[in-house]
Scaffold this motif. Structure first.
Motif, PDB file in Angstrom:
ATOM      1  N   SER A  88       0.832  -1.203   0.000  1.00  0.00           N
ATOM      2  CA  SER A  88       0.000   0.000   0.000  1.00  0.00           C
ATOM      3  C   SER A  88       0.865   1.250   0.000  1.00  0.00           C
ATOM      4  O   SER A  88       0.510   2.268  -0.615  1.00  0.00           O
ATOM      5  CB  SER A  88      -0.922   0.001   1.218  1.00  0.00           C
ATOM      6  OG  SER A  88      -1.807  -1.100   1.173  1.00  0.00           O
ATOM      7  N   LEU A  91       1.910   1.719  -3.581  1.00  0.00           N
ATOM      8  CA  LEU A  91       0.802   2.209  -4.394  1.00  0.00           C
ATOM      9  C   LEU A  91       0.526   3.688  -4.131  1.00  0.00           C
ATOM     10  O   LEU A  91       0.319   4.472  -5.066  1.00  0.00           O
ATOM     11  CB  LEU A  91      -0.446   1.384  -4.114  1.00  0.00           C
ATOM     12  CG  LEU A  91      -1.707   1.790  -4.892  1.00  0.00           C
ATOM     13  CD1 LEU A  91      -1.477   1.667  -6.395  1.00  0.00           C
ATOM     14  CD2 LEU A  91      -2.901   0.956  -4.464  1.00  0.00           C
ATOM     15  N   THR A 155      -8.018   4.331   0.239  1.00  0.00           N
ATOM     16  CA  THR A 155      -7.332   4.552  -1.038  1.00  0.00           C
ATOM     17  C   THR A 155      -7.749   3.520  -2.078  1.00  0.00           C
ATOM     18  O   THR A 155      -8.094   3.846  -3.219  1.00  0.00           O
ATOM     19  CB  THR A 155      -5.814   4.515  -0.837  1.00  0.00           C
ATOM     20  OG1 THR A 155      -5.433   5.515   0.115  1.00  0.00           O
ATOM     21  CG2 THR A 155      -5.091   4.776  -2.141  1.00  0.00           C
ATOM     22  N   ASP A 156      -7.721   2.244  -1.676  1.00  0.00           N
ATOM     23  CA  ASP A 156      -8.076   1.184  -2.621  1.00  0.00           C
ATOM     24  C   ASP A 156      -9.552   1.258  -3.018  1.00  0.00           C
ATOM     25  O   ASP A 156      -9.892   0.966  -4.163  1.00  0.00           O
ATOM     26  CB  ASP A 156      -7.763  -0.185  -2.007  1.00  0.00           C
ATOM     27  CG  ASP A 156      -6.291  -0.348  -1.684  1.00  0.00           C
ATOM     28  OD1 ASP A 156      -5.474   0.264  -2.394  1.00  0.00           O
ATOM     29  OD2 ASP A 156      -5.957  -1.062  -0.723  1.00  0.00           O
ATOM     30  N   PHE A 176      -4.360  -2.631  -6.970  1.00  0.00           N
ATOM     31  CA  PHE A 176      -5.290  -2.107  -5.974  1.00  0.00           C
ATOM     32  C   PHE A 176      -6.485  -3.024  -5.721  1.00  0.00           C
ATOM     33  O   PHE A 176      -7.103  -2.942  -4.665  1.00  0.00           O
ATOM     34  CB  PHE A 176      -5.751  -0.680  -6.320  1.00  0.00           C
ATOM     35  CG  PHE A 176      -6.476  -0.499  -7.613  1.00  0.00           C
ATOM     36  CD1 PHE A 176      -7.791  -0.914  -7.777  1.00  0.00           C
ATOM     37  CD2 PHE A 176      -5.860   0.128  -8.690  1.00  0.00           C
ATOM     38  CE1 PHE A 176      -8.469  -0.716  -8.959  1.00  0.00           C
ATOM     39  CE2 PHE A 176      -6.525   0.330  -9.884  1.00  0.00           C
ATOM     40  CZ  PHE A 176      -7.840  -0.096 -10.011  1.00  0.00           C
ATOM     41  N   LEU A 179      -5.209  -5.479  -3.117  1.00  0.00           N
ATOM     42  CA  LEU A 179      -4.985  -4.724  -1.886  1.00  0.00           C
ATOM     43  C   LEU A 179      -6.308  -4.345  -1.221  1.00  0.00           C
ATOM     44  O   LEU A 179      -6.373  -4.239   0.013  1.00  0.00           O
ATOM     45  CB  LEU A 179      -4.167  -3.463  -2.180  1.00  0.00           C
ATOM     46  CG  LEU A 179      -2.657  -3.680  -2.332  1.00  0.00           C
ATOM     47  CD1 LEU A 179      -1.965  -2.378  -2.701  1.00  0.00           C
ATOM     48  CD2 LEU A 179      -2.061  -4.251  -1.047  1.00  0.00           C
ATOM     49  N   TRP A 180      -7.362  -4.131  -2.000  1.00  0.00           N
ATOM     50  CA  TRP A 180      -8.664  -3.853  -1.397  1.00  0.00           C
ATOM     51  C   TRP A 180      -9.150  -5.077  -0.620  1.00  0.00           C
ATOM     52  O   TRP A 180      -9.641  -4.946   0.510  1.00  0.00           O
ATOM     53  CB  TRP A 180      -9.671  -3.480  -2.475  1.00  0.00           C
ATOM     54  CG  TRP A 180     -11.014  -3.113  -1.915  1.00  0.00           C
ATOM     55  CD1 TRP A 180     -11.405  -1.892  -1.449  1.00  0.00           C
ATOM     56  CD2 TRP A 180     -12.132  -3.995  -1.746  1.00  0.00           C
ATOM     57  NE1 TRP A 180     -12.693  -1.951  -0.992  1.00  0.00           N
ATOM     58  CE2 TRP A 180     -13.173  -3.227  -1.153  1.00  0.00           C
ATOM     59  CE3 TRP A 180     -12.353  -5.328  -2.017  1.00  0.00           C
ATOM     60  CZ2 TRP A 180     -14.403  -3.783  -0.843  1.00  0.00           C
ATOM     61  CZ3 TRP A 180     -13.580  -5.882  -1.714  1.00  0.00           C
ATOM     62  CH2 TRP A 180     -14.602  -5.117  -1.136  1.00  0.00           C
ATOM     63  N   SER A 183      -7.123  -5.306   2.544  1.00  0.00           N
ATOM     64  CA  SER A 183      -7.450  -4.303   3.559  1.00  0.00           C
ATOM     65  C   SER A 183      -8.724  -4.678   4.316  1.00  0.00           C
ATOM     66  O   SER A 183      -8.837  -4.414   5.512  1.00  0.00           O
ATOM     67  CB  SER A 183      -7.577  -2.919   2.920  1.00  0.00           C
ATOM     68  OG  SER A 183      -8.598  -2.905   1.945  1.00  0.00           O
TER      69      SER A 183
END
Length: 484
Positions: A88, A91, A155-156, A176, A179-180, A183
Protein backbone atom coordinates in the motif's frame (compact mmCIF):
# COMPACT_ATOMS: atom_id res chain seq x y z
CA UNK A 1 6.41 -11.57 57.32
CA UNK A 2 5.24 -12.77 53.90
CA UNK A 3 7.63 -14.10 51.32
CA UNK A 4 7.10 -12.71 47.81
CA UNK A 5 8.44 -14.47 44.69
CA UNK A 6 11.02 -12.64 42.73
CA UNK A 7 9.23 -13.00 39.36
CA UNK A 8 5.53 -12.89 38.36
CA UNK A 9 4.32 -14.39 35.06
CA UNK A 10 1.00 -12.79 34.08
CA UNK A 11 -1.90 -14.52 32.32
CA UNK A 12 -1.65 -14.91 28.52
CA UNK A 13 -3.11 -12.11 26.42
CA UNK A 14 -5.24 -12.64 23.30
CA UNK A 15 -2.20 -13.79 21.32
CA UNK A 16 -0.69 -16.05 24.00
CA UNK A 17 2.03 -13.63 25.11
CA UNK A 18 2.70 -13.59 28.87
CA UNK A 19 4.11 -10.49 30.56
CA UNK A 20 6.94 -11.04 33.07
CA UNK A 21 7.38 -8.61 35.98
CA UNK A 22 9.68 -8.29 38.98
CA UNK A 23 8.23 -6.10 41.65
CA UNK A 24 6.58 -3.19 39.85
CA UNK A 25 8.90 -3.42 36.82
CA UNK A 26 8.10 -5.25 33.58
CA UNK A 27 11.21 -7.17 32.61
CA UNK A 28 9.94 -8.79 29.40
CA UNK A 29 7.33 -10.92 27.68
CA UNK A 30 7.47 -14.62 26.88
CA UNK A 31 5.83 -16.72 24.21
CA UNK A 32 7.15 -19.99 25.63
CA UNK A 33 9.09 -21.49 28.51
CA UNK A 34 12.26 -21.04 26.47
CA UNK A 35 11.59 -17.28 26.23
CA UNK A 36 10.97 -17.21 29.99
CA UNK A 37 14.28 -18.93 30.73
CA UNK A 38 16.13 -16.40 28.58
CA UNK A 39 14.50 -13.55 30.56
CA UNK A 40 15.43 -15.23 33.85
CA UNK A 41 18.99 -15.72 32.65
CA UNK A 42 19.29 -11.96 32.13
CA UNK A 43 18.08 -11.56 35.73
CA UNK A 44 20.94 -13.80 36.90
CA UNK A 45 18.76 -16.84 37.62
CA UNK A 46 20.42 -20.23 37.03
CA UNK A 47 19.74 -22.04 33.78
CA UNK A 48 18.29 -25.07 35.54
CA UNK A 49 15.85 -23.17 37.75
CA UNK A 50 12.63 -25.01 38.56
CA UNK A 51 9.88 -23.01 36.84
CA UNK A 52 7.28 -24.46 39.20
CA UNK A 53 9.10 -23.37 42.37
CA UNK A 54 6.72 -20.81 44.02
CA UNK A 55 9.63 -19.34 45.95
CA UNK A 56 10.96 -17.78 42.77
CA UNK A 57 8.08 -17.65 40.26
CA UNK A 58 4.40 -16.89 40.67
CA UNK A 59 2.04 -17.97 37.88
CA UNK A 60 -1.20 -16.15 37.15
CA UNK A 61 -3.85 -17.39 34.73
CA UNK A 62 -2.13 -20.72 34.16
CA UNK A 63 0.99 -22.62 35.13
CA UNK A 64 4.29 -23.37 33.44
CA UNK A 65 2.54 -25.51 30.83
CA UNK A 66 0.11 -22.77 29.71
CA UNK A 67 1.55 -21.35 26.52
CA UNK A 68 -1.34 -20.79 24.05
CA UNK A 69 0.78 -19.04 21.44
CA UNK A 70 0.43 -20.32 17.85
CA UNK A 71 3.70 -19.11 16.37
CA UNK A 72 3.03 -20.11 12.75
CA UNK A 73 -0.37 -18.44 12.69
CA UNK A 74 0.96 -15.31 14.37
CA UNK A 75 3.94 -15.08 12.04
CA UNK A 76 1.77 -15.67 8.98
CA UNK A 77 -0.59 -12.88 10.11
CA UNK A 78 2.38 -10.60 10.72
CA UNK A 79 3.87 -11.39 7.31
CA UNK A 80 0.57 -10.74 5.48
CA UNK A 81 -0.09 -7.54 7.42
CA UNK A 82 3.42 -6.17 6.82
CA UNK A 83 3.45 -7.13 3.14
CA UNK A 84 0.06 -5.50 2.57
CA UNK A 85 1.08 -2.28 4.30
CA UNK A 86 4.33 -2.08 2.36
CA UNK A 87 2.50 -2.73 -0.93
CA UNK A 88 0.00 0.00 0.00
CA UNK A 89 2.94 2.32 0.66
CA UNK A 90 4.26 1.65 -2.86
CA UNK A 91 0.80 2.21 -4.39
CA UNK A 92 0.28 5.50 -2.54
CA UNK A 93 3.70 6.69 -3.69
CA UNK A 94 2.99 5.71 -7.31
CA UNK A 95 -0.33 7.57 -7.23
CA UNK A 96 0.79 10.63 -5.30
CA UNK A 97 4.35 11.38 -6.35
CA UNK A 98 3.65 12.48 -9.99
CA UNK A 99 1.08 15.00 -8.72
CA UNK A 100 3.22 16.11 -5.78
CA UNK A 101 6.22 16.72 -8.03
CA UNK A 102 4.71 17.95 -11.27
CA UNK A 103 1.04 18.99 -11.02
CA UNK A 104 0.34 22.46 -12.36
CA UNK A 105 -2.06 23.66 -9.66
CA UNK A 106 -1.46 23.98 -5.95
CA UNK A 107 -4.54 21.93 -5.05
CA UNK A 108 -3.44 19.02 -7.22
CA UNK A 109 0.03 19.13 -5.72
CA UNK A 110 -1.44 19.06 -2.24
CA UNK A 111 -3.49 16.02 -3.22
CA UNK A 112 -0.30 14.32 -4.34
CA UNK A 113 1.41 15.29 -1.08
CA UNK A 114 -1.51 13.78 0.88
CA UNK A 115 -1.03 10.46 -0.90
CA UNK A 116 2.72 10.53 -0.28
CA UNK A 117 2.14 11.30 3.42
CA UNK A 118 -0.43 8.49 3.54
CA UNK A 119 2.23 6.17 2.18
CA UNK A 120 4.62 7.26 4.91
CA UNK A 121 1.95 6.49 7.54
CA UNK A 122 1.51 3.05 6.02
CA UNK A 123 5.26 2.50 6.22
CA UNK A 124 5.15 3.50 9.89
CA UNK A 125 2.22 1.10 10.36
CA UNK A 126 4.28 -1.73 8.84
CA UNK A 127 6.98 -1.08 11.45
CA UNK A 128 4.32 -0.91 14.19
CA UNK A 129 2.96 -4.29 13.06
CA UNK A 130 6.28 -5.87 14.05
CA UNK A 131 5.80 -4.55 17.56
CA UNK A 132 2.08 -5.33 17.75
CA UNK A 133 2.53 -8.97 16.80
CA UNK A 134 5.73 -9.06 18.82
CA UNK A 135 6.46 -7.88 22.32
CA UNK A 136 4.08 -4.85 22.22
CA UNK A 137 6.48 -2.49 23.90
CA UNK A 138 4.68 0.50 22.33
CA UNK A 139 1.13 0.89 23.64
CA UNK A 140 -0.20 2.57 20.51
CA UNK A 141 1.26 0.14 17.95
CA UNK A 142 -2.12 -1.50 17.32
CA UNK A 143 -3.77 1.87 16.72
CA UNK A 144 -1.04 2.84 14.24
CA UNK A 145 -1.56 -0.41 12.35
CA UNK A 146 -5.30 0.22 12.31
CA UNK A 147 -4.75 3.74 10.92
CA UNK A 148 -2.54 2.36 8.15
CA UNK A 149 -5.13 -0.27 7.23
CA UNK A 150 -7.95 2.31 7.18
CA UNK A 151 -5.90 4.53 4.85
CA UNK A 152 -5.23 1.56 2.58
CA UNK A 153 -8.92 0.62 2.55
CA UNK A 154 -9.96 4.20 1.72
CA UNK A 155 -7.33 4.55 -1.04
CA UNK A 156 -8.08 1.18 -2.62
CA UNK A 157 -11.85 1.78 -2.41
CA UNK A 158 -11.45 5.14 -4.17
CA UNK A 159 -9.32 3.62 -6.94
CA UNK A 160 -11.72 0.69 -7.32
CA UNK A 161 -14.73 3.01 -7.48
CA UNK A 162 -13.10 5.16 -10.16
CA UNK A 163 -12.11 2.06 -12.14
CA UNK A 164 -15.68 0.74 -12.04
CA UNK A 165 -16.90 3.88 -13.84
CA UNK A 166 -15.40 2.68 -17.12
CA UNK A 167 -13.74 -0.67 -16.27
CA UNK A 168 -10.82 -0.23 -18.66
CA UNK A 169 -7.85 -2.60 -18.49
CA UNK A 170 -4.98 -1.08 -16.53
CA UNK A 171 -1.97 -2.75 -14.91
CA UNK A 172 -2.70 -0.94 -11.65
CA UNK A 173 -5.88 -3.01 -11.30
CA UNK A 174 -3.66 -6.00 -10.50
CA UNK A 175 -2.40 -4.00 -7.56
CA UNK A 176 -5.29 -2.11 -5.97
CA UNK A 177 -7.92 -4.86 -6.38
CA UNK A 178 -5.93 -7.47 -4.35
CA UNK A 179 -4.99 -4.72 -1.89
CA UNK A 180 -8.66 -3.85 -1.40
CA UNK A 181 -9.40 -7.50 -0.51
CA UNK A 182 -6.39 -7.52 1.81
CA UNK A 183 -7.45 -4.30 3.56
CA UNK A 184 -10.91 -5.75 4.30
CA UNK A 185 -9.29 -8.87 5.79
CA UNK A 186 -6.80 -6.80 7.81
CA UNK A 187 -9.57 -4.58 9.19
CA UNK A 188 -11.57 -7.63 10.34
CA UNK A 189 -8.49 -9.08 12.07
CA UNK A 190 -7.71 -5.83 13.89
CA UNK A 191 -11.32 -5.20 14.97
CA UNK A 192 -11.62 -8.71 16.36
CA UNK A 193 -8.40 -8.15 18.28
CA UNK A 194 -9.59 -4.82 19.78
CA UNK A 195 -6.33 -3.28 18.63
CA UNK A 196 -7.25 0.21 19.88
CA UNK A 197 -7.23 -0.81 23.54
CA UNK A 198 -3.71 0.47 24.04
CA UNK A 199 -4.65 4.02 22.98
CA UNK A 200 -5.01 6.38 26.01
CA UNK A 201 -8.03 8.21 24.47
CA UNK A 202 -9.63 5.96 21.84
CA UNK A 203 -12.50 8.40 21.16
CA UNK A 204 -10.10 11.18 20.23
CA UNK A 205 -8.16 8.77 18.05
CA UNK A 206 -11.35 7.77 16.22
CA UNK A 207 -12.33 11.43 15.80
CA UNK A 208 -8.90 12.22 14.37
CA UNK A 209 -9.23 9.41 11.83
CA UNK A 210 -12.67 10.66 10.74
CA UNK A 211 -11.49 14.28 10.42
CA UNK A 212 -8.45 13.20 8.40
CA UNK A 213 -10.66 11.18 6.04
CA UNK A 214 -13.05 14.13 5.58
CA UNK A 215 -10.22 16.55 4.84
CA UNK A 216 -8.74 14.14 2.32
CA UNK A 217 -12.12 13.70 0.63
CA UNK A 218 -12.72 17.45 0.45
CA UNK A 219 -9.24 17.99 -0.99
CA UNK A 220 -9.78 15.34 -3.65
CA UNK A 221 -13.17 16.77 -4.58
CA UNK A 222 -11.74 20.29 -4.79
CA UNK A 223 -8.78 19.26 -6.95
CA UNK A 224 -10.77 17.05 -9.32
CA UNK A 225 -14.03 18.97 -9.65
CA UNK A 226 -14.15 22.55 -8.44
CA UNK A 227 -10.66 23.89 -8.98
CA UNK A 228 -10.24 22.82 -12.65
CA UNK A 229 -13.63 24.32 -13.47
CA UNK A 230 -13.08 27.52 -11.47
CA UNK A 231 -10.27 28.85 -13.66
CA UNK A 232 -11.76 30.20 -16.91
CA UNK A 233 -10.33 29.22 -20.29
CA UNK A 234 -10.48 31.73 -23.10
CA UNK A 235 -8.45 32.43 -26.21
CA UNK A 236 -8.90 35.49 -28.40
CA UNK A 237 -8.07 35.56 -32.13
CA UNK A 238 -7.74 38.44 -34.54
CA UNK A 239 -6.98 38.52 -38.27
CA UNK A 240 -6.40 41.74 -40.18
CA UNK A 241 -5.43 42.62 -43.75
CA UNK A 242 -2.78 45.28 -44.30
CA UNK A 243 -2.13 47.77 -47.11
CA UNK A 244 -1.56 45.99 -50.40
CA UNK A 245 1.45 46.72 -52.62
CA UNK A 246 1.79 46.07 -56.34
CA UNK A 247 4.68 44.04 -57.76
CA UNK A 248 6.54 45.98 -60.43
CA UNK A 249 8.05 42.87 -61.97
CA UNK A 250 4.97 40.68 -62.04
CA UNK A 251 1.23 41.19 -62.41
CA UNK A 252 0.56 40.46 -58.76
CA UNK A 253 -0.49 42.38 -55.69
CA UNK A 254 1.19 41.56 -52.36
CA UNK A 255 -1.28 41.60 -49.47
CA UNK A 256 0.02 41.66 -45.86
CA UNK A 257 -1.91 39.60 -43.33
CA UNK A 258 -1.59 39.91 -39.54
CA UNK A 259 -2.65 36.96 -37.35
CA UNK A 260 -2.86 37.44 -33.60
CA UNK A 261 -3.79 35.18 -30.70
CA UNK A 262 -3.76 35.80 -26.96
CA UNK A 263 -4.54 33.72 -23.89
CA UNK A 264 -6.99 35.95 -22.05
CA UNK A 265 -8.17 33.21 -19.69
CA UNK A 266 -6.95 32.17 -16.27
CA UNK A 267 -4.95 29.05 -17.17
CA UNK A 268 -2.24 28.04 -19.68
CA UNK A 269 -3.38 26.14 -22.77
CA UNK A 270 -1.80 23.71 -25.22
CA UNK A 271 -2.29 24.35 -28.94
CA UNK A 272 -3.34 20.99 -30.41
CA UNK A 273 -4.02 22.20 -33.95
CA UNK A 274 -4.31 25.47 -35.86
CA UNK A 275 -4.71 26.75 -39.39
CA UNK A 276 -5.32 29.88 -41.37
CA UNK A 277 -6.67 29.82 -44.90
CA UNK A 278 -7.01 32.71 -47.32
CA UNK A 279 -9.70 32.22 -49.97
CA UNK A 280 -10.75 34.29 -52.92
CA UNK A 281 -14.50 34.54 -53.23
CA UNK A 282 -16.00 34.74 -56.69
CA UNK A 283 -19.57 34.92 -57.90
CA UNK A 284 -21.76 35.54 -60.90
CA UNK A 285 -23.84 38.62 -60.22
CA UNK A 286 -27.41 38.91 -61.38
CA UNK A 287 -30.64 40.67 -60.50
CA UNK A 288 -32.99 38.46 -58.52
CA UNK A 289 -36.54 39.49 -57.67
CA UNK A 290 -38.34 38.01 -54.68
CA UNK A 291 -37.29 35.83 -51.79
CA UNK A 292 -38.26 32.63 -53.58
CA UNK A 293 -35.91 33.44 -56.45
CA UNK A 294 -33.17 34.19 -53.91
CA UNK A 295 -33.63 30.85 -52.16
CA UNK A 296 -33.67 29.06 -55.51
CA UNK A 297 -30.34 30.61 -56.41
CA UNK A 298 -29.00 29.64 -52.96
CA UNK A 299 -30.07 26.02 -53.46
CA UNK A 300 -28.40 26.02 -56.84
CA UNK A 301 -25.19 27.44 -55.35
CA UNK A 302 -25.28 24.97 -52.43
CA UNK A 303 -25.68 22.12 -54.88
CA UNK A 304 -22.40 23.16 -56.49
CA UNK A 305 -20.49 22.84 -53.24
CA UNK A 306 -21.22 26.02 -51.34
CA UNK A 307 -22.25 24.32 -48.07
CA UNK A 308 -21.33 27.23 -45.80
CA UNK A 309 -24.83 28.62 -45.91
CA UNK A 310 -24.20 32.01 -47.54
CA UNK A 311 -27.29 33.64 -48.95
CA UNK A 312 -26.86 36.68 -51.19
CA UNK A 313 -29.60 38.23 -53.29
CA UNK A 314 -27.44 39.33 -56.23
CA UNK A 315 -24.66 36.72 -56.10
CA UNK A 316 -25.04 33.40 -57.84
CA UNK A 317 -22.70 30.46 -58.21
CA UNK A 318 -20.50 31.39 -55.29
CA UNK A 319 -16.98 29.92 -55.51
CA UNK A 320 -14.08 29.90 -53.10
CA UNK A 321 -10.49 29.43 -54.19
CA UNK A 322 -7.74 28.67 -51.68
CA UNK A 323 -4.95 31.21 -52.06
CA UNK A 324 -2.80 30.54 -49.00
CA UNK A 325 -2.94 28.14 -46.01
CA UNK A 326 -0.57 27.23 -43.21
CA UNK A 327 -0.19 26.80 -39.46
CA UNK A 328 -0.50 29.85 -37.23
CA UNK A 329 1.46 28.96 -34.09
CA UNK A 330 2.03 25.21 -34.47
CA UNK A 331 0.69 22.08 -32.69
CA UNK A 332 2.47 21.15 -29.47
CA UNK A 333 3.19 24.70 -28.37
CA UNK A 334 1.42 26.45 -25.51
CA UNK A 335 0.38 29.89 -24.32
CA UNK A 336 0.80 30.94 -20.71
CA UNK A 337 -1.74 33.20 -19.04
CA UNK A 338 -1.63 36.61 -20.74
CA UNK A 339 0.83 35.45 -23.41
CA UNK A 340 0.15 36.57 -26.97
CA UNK A 341 1.53 35.66 -30.36
CA UNK A 342 1.46 37.61 -33.63
CA UNK A 343 2.68 36.52 -37.03
CA UNK A 344 2.83 38.57 -40.23
CA UNK A 345 2.21 36.82 -43.53
CA UNK A 346 2.10 38.01 -47.15
CA UNK A 347 0.13 36.40 -49.94
CA UNK A 348 -0.28 37.33 -53.59
CA UNK A 349 -3.30 37.75 -55.82
CA UNK A 350 -3.31 38.58 -59.55
CA UNK A 351 -4.19 42.14 -60.50
CA UNK A 352 -6.99 40.76 -62.64
CA UNK A 353 -8.10 38.20 -60.05
CA UNK A 354 -11.65 36.96 -60.63
CA UNK A 355 -12.56 37.55 -57.00
CA UNK A 356 -14.97 40.00 -55.50
CA UNK A 357 -13.56 39.63 -51.99
CA UNK A 358 -10.69 37.93 -50.19
CA UNK A 359 -11.43 36.26 -46.83
CA UNK A 360 -9.22 34.69 -44.19
CA UNK A 361 -10.36 32.03 -41.76
CA UNK A 362 -8.31 31.35 -38.65
CA UNK A 363 -9.08 28.38 -36.40
CA UNK A 364 -7.25 27.14 -33.29
CA UNK A 365 -7.89 23.99 -31.24
CA UNK A 366 -6.53 23.98 -27.70
CA UNK A 367 -6.81 22.19 -24.35
CA UNK A 368 -6.37 23.14 -20.73
CA UNK A 369 -2.87 22.69 -19.40
CA UNK A 370 -4.14 22.22 -15.84
CA UNK A 371 -6.10 19.09 -16.85
CA UNK A 372 -3.37 17.20 -18.64
CA UNK A 373 0.32 17.10 -19.48
CA UNK A 374 0.94 16.58 -23.18
CA UNK A 375 4.12 14.91 -24.39
CA UNK A 376 5.03 17.87 -26.60
CA UNK A 377 8.36 16.39 -27.73
CA UNK A 378 6.44 13.54 -29.31
CA UNK A 379 3.40 15.54 -30.41
CA UNK A 380 5.09 18.43 -32.21
CA UNK A 381 6.78 16.23 -34.82
CA UNK A 382 4.47 15.63 -37.83
CA UNK A 383 4.04 12.35 -39.65
CA UNK A 384 3.32 12.29 -43.40
CA UNK A 385 0.55 10.00 -44.61
CA UNK A 386 1.91 9.85 -48.17
CA UNK A 387 5.30 8.47 -47.14
CA UNK A 388 5.44 4.69 -47.35
CA UNK A 389 8.23 4.52 -44.77
CA UNK A 390 6.03 6.14 -42.12
CA UNK A 391 5.06 2.92 -40.37
CA UNK A 392 1.61 3.15 -38.85
CA UNK A 393 0.85 6.45 -40.62
CA UNK A 394 0.99 5.66 -44.34
CA UNK A 395 -2.39 5.84 -46.03
CA UNK A 396 -3.06 5.90 -49.80
CA UNK A 397 -4.04 9.38 -50.89
CA UNK A 398 -7.18 8.05 -52.53
CA UNK A 399 -8.45 7.14 -49.05
CA UNK A 400 -6.88 9.73 -46.77
CA UNK A 401 -5.75 12.52 -49.01
CA UNK A 402 -2.40 14.04 -48.09
CA UNK A 403 -2.30 14.94 -44.43
CA UNK A 404 0.05 15.75 -41.59
CA UNK A 405 -0.63 13.70 -38.47
CA UNK A 406 0.37 14.80 -34.96
CA UNK A 407 0.08 12.41 -32.03
CA UNK A 408 1.28 12.18 -28.45
CA UNK A 409 0.47 10.74 -25.04
CA UNK A 410 -1.42 12.95 -22.60
CA UNK A 411 -1.45 12.34 -18.86
CA UNK A 412 -4.19 13.76 -16.66
CA UNK A 413 -2.92 16.09 -13.96
CA UNK A 414 -4.95 14.07 -11.43
CA UNK A 415 -2.96 10.84 -11.35
CA UNK A 416 -5.95 8.97 -9.91
CA UNK A 417 -7.40 9.08 -13.42
CA UNK A 418 -4.17 7.86 -15.01
CA UNK A 419 -3.97 4.75 -12.82
CA UNK A 420 -7.64 3.80 -13.28
CA UNK A 421 -7.85 4.36 -17.06
CA UNK A 422 -6.10 3.23 -20.19
CA UNK A 423 -3.52 5.67 -21.62
CA UNK A 424 -4.97 8.62 -23.53
CA UNK A 425 -3.58 10.17 -26.71
CA UNK A 426 -4.11 13.45 -28.54
CA UNK A 427 -4.41 13.12 -32.31
CA UNK A 428 -4.51 15.97 -34.82
CA UNK A 429 -4.66 15.90 -38.61
CA UNK A 430 -3.86 18.85 -40.87
CA UNK A 431 -3.99 19.56 -44.57
CA UNK A 432 -3.99 22.95 -46.32
CA UNK A 433 -7.34 24.59 -46.81
CA UNK A 434 -9.30 21.96 -44.88
CA UNK A 435 -10.94 21.90 -41.49
CA UNK A 436 -8.32 20.98 -38.87
CA UNK A 437 -9.14 18.06 -36.59
CA UNK A 438 -8.02 17.34 -33.01
CA UNK A 439 -9.27 14.64 -30.66
CA UNK A 440 -8.45 12.90 -27.39
CA UNK A 441 -9.08 9.17 -27.09
CA UNK A 442 -7.66 5.86 -25.89
CA UNK A 443 -6.49 4.95 -29.40
CA UNK A 444 -2.77 4.35 -29.67
CA UNK A 445 -2.94 4.51 -33.51
CA UNK A 446 -4.45 7.42 -35.40
CA UNK A 447 -6.00 5.43 -38.26
CA UNK A 448 -8.26 3.37 -36.01
CA UNK A 449 -11.89 4.25 -35.35
CA UNK A 450 -13.34 5.34 -32.04
CA UNK A 451 -16.84 6.27 -31.01
CA UNK A 452 -17.88 9.91 -31.08
CA UNK A 453 -19.18 9.51 -27.53
CA UNK A 454 -15.70 8.61 -26.25
CA UNK A 455 -14.09 11.50 -28.13
CA UNK A 456 -16.61 13.97 -26.71
CA UNK A 457 -16.18 12.62 -23.18
CA UNK A 458 -12.39 12.85 -23.35
CA UNK A 459 -12.46 16.32 -24.90
CA UNK A 460 -14.62 17.46 -21.98
CA UNK A 461 -12.41 15.67 -19.46
CA UNK A 462 -9.26 17.40 -20.69
CA UNK A 463 -10.97 20.73 -21.32
CA UNK A 464 -10.44 20.83 -25.08
CA UNK A 465 -12.10 23.46 -27.26
CA UNK A 466 -11.65 25.38 -30.50
CA UNK A 467 -12.11 28.98 -31.59
CA UNK A 468 -12.50 30.60 -34.98
CA UNK A 469 -12.00 34.07 -36.39
CA UNK A 470 -12.72 35.45 -39.86
CA UNK A 471 -12.02 38.63 -41.77
CA UNK A 472 -12.97 39.69 -45.29
CA UNK A 473 -11.96 42.58 -47.52
CA UNK A 474 -13.08 43.63 -51.05
CA UNK A 475 -10.52 43.06 -53.76
CA UNK A 476 -11.32 46.54 -55.05
CA UNK A 477 -10.08 48.00 -51.78
CA UNK A 478 -6.83 45.99 -52.01
CA UNK A 479 -6.22 47.14 -55.59
CA UNK A 480 -6.99 50.74 -54.60
CA UNK A 481 -4.51 50.65 -51.70
CA UNK A 482 -1.92 49.28 -54.16
CA UNK A 483 -2.51 52.26 -56.46
CA UNK A 484 -4.27 50.27 -59.17
Amino acid sequence: MSIRPWVVVEAPDSRGLRRVTRGSETVGSAWSSGDLRRILRHLDFPDDIDLDDPAFISWRGGDSDTWPDRPWRRRATLALMTAGLLASLVLSALVGWPDAAGALTFAQRMTGVLFVLSGLVQGLAAAAALDYWGSRRFRGSGAVVLLGVLIALATDSLLLFMWLEEMEPTPYLLMFLPLWCWSVWALVVLVRDDCWQGVPRPKRFAAGVVVTALLTGVSLAYSTMYQPAAAPMHLSLKAKFGTARSDRGAPFVHVPLSLHMKNTGGIPVYITNDIYTVRGKGATYSEIHGNQDMLREWRRSAGRGNALGDVERYADRLTRTVISSSHVYGPGKWLEVGQEYTVERVFQIPRDAPFGTVAVTMQVSYMRKDRGKLDVDQFKNPHYTWRTNEEGYYCPWQSCGQQLVYGGRVRHNNNLINVTRKPRFVWATWSPGRQPYASVSSLAHWNKTVSEQEVKRELDRYGAASIRAEAEVPVAELLSSAGL
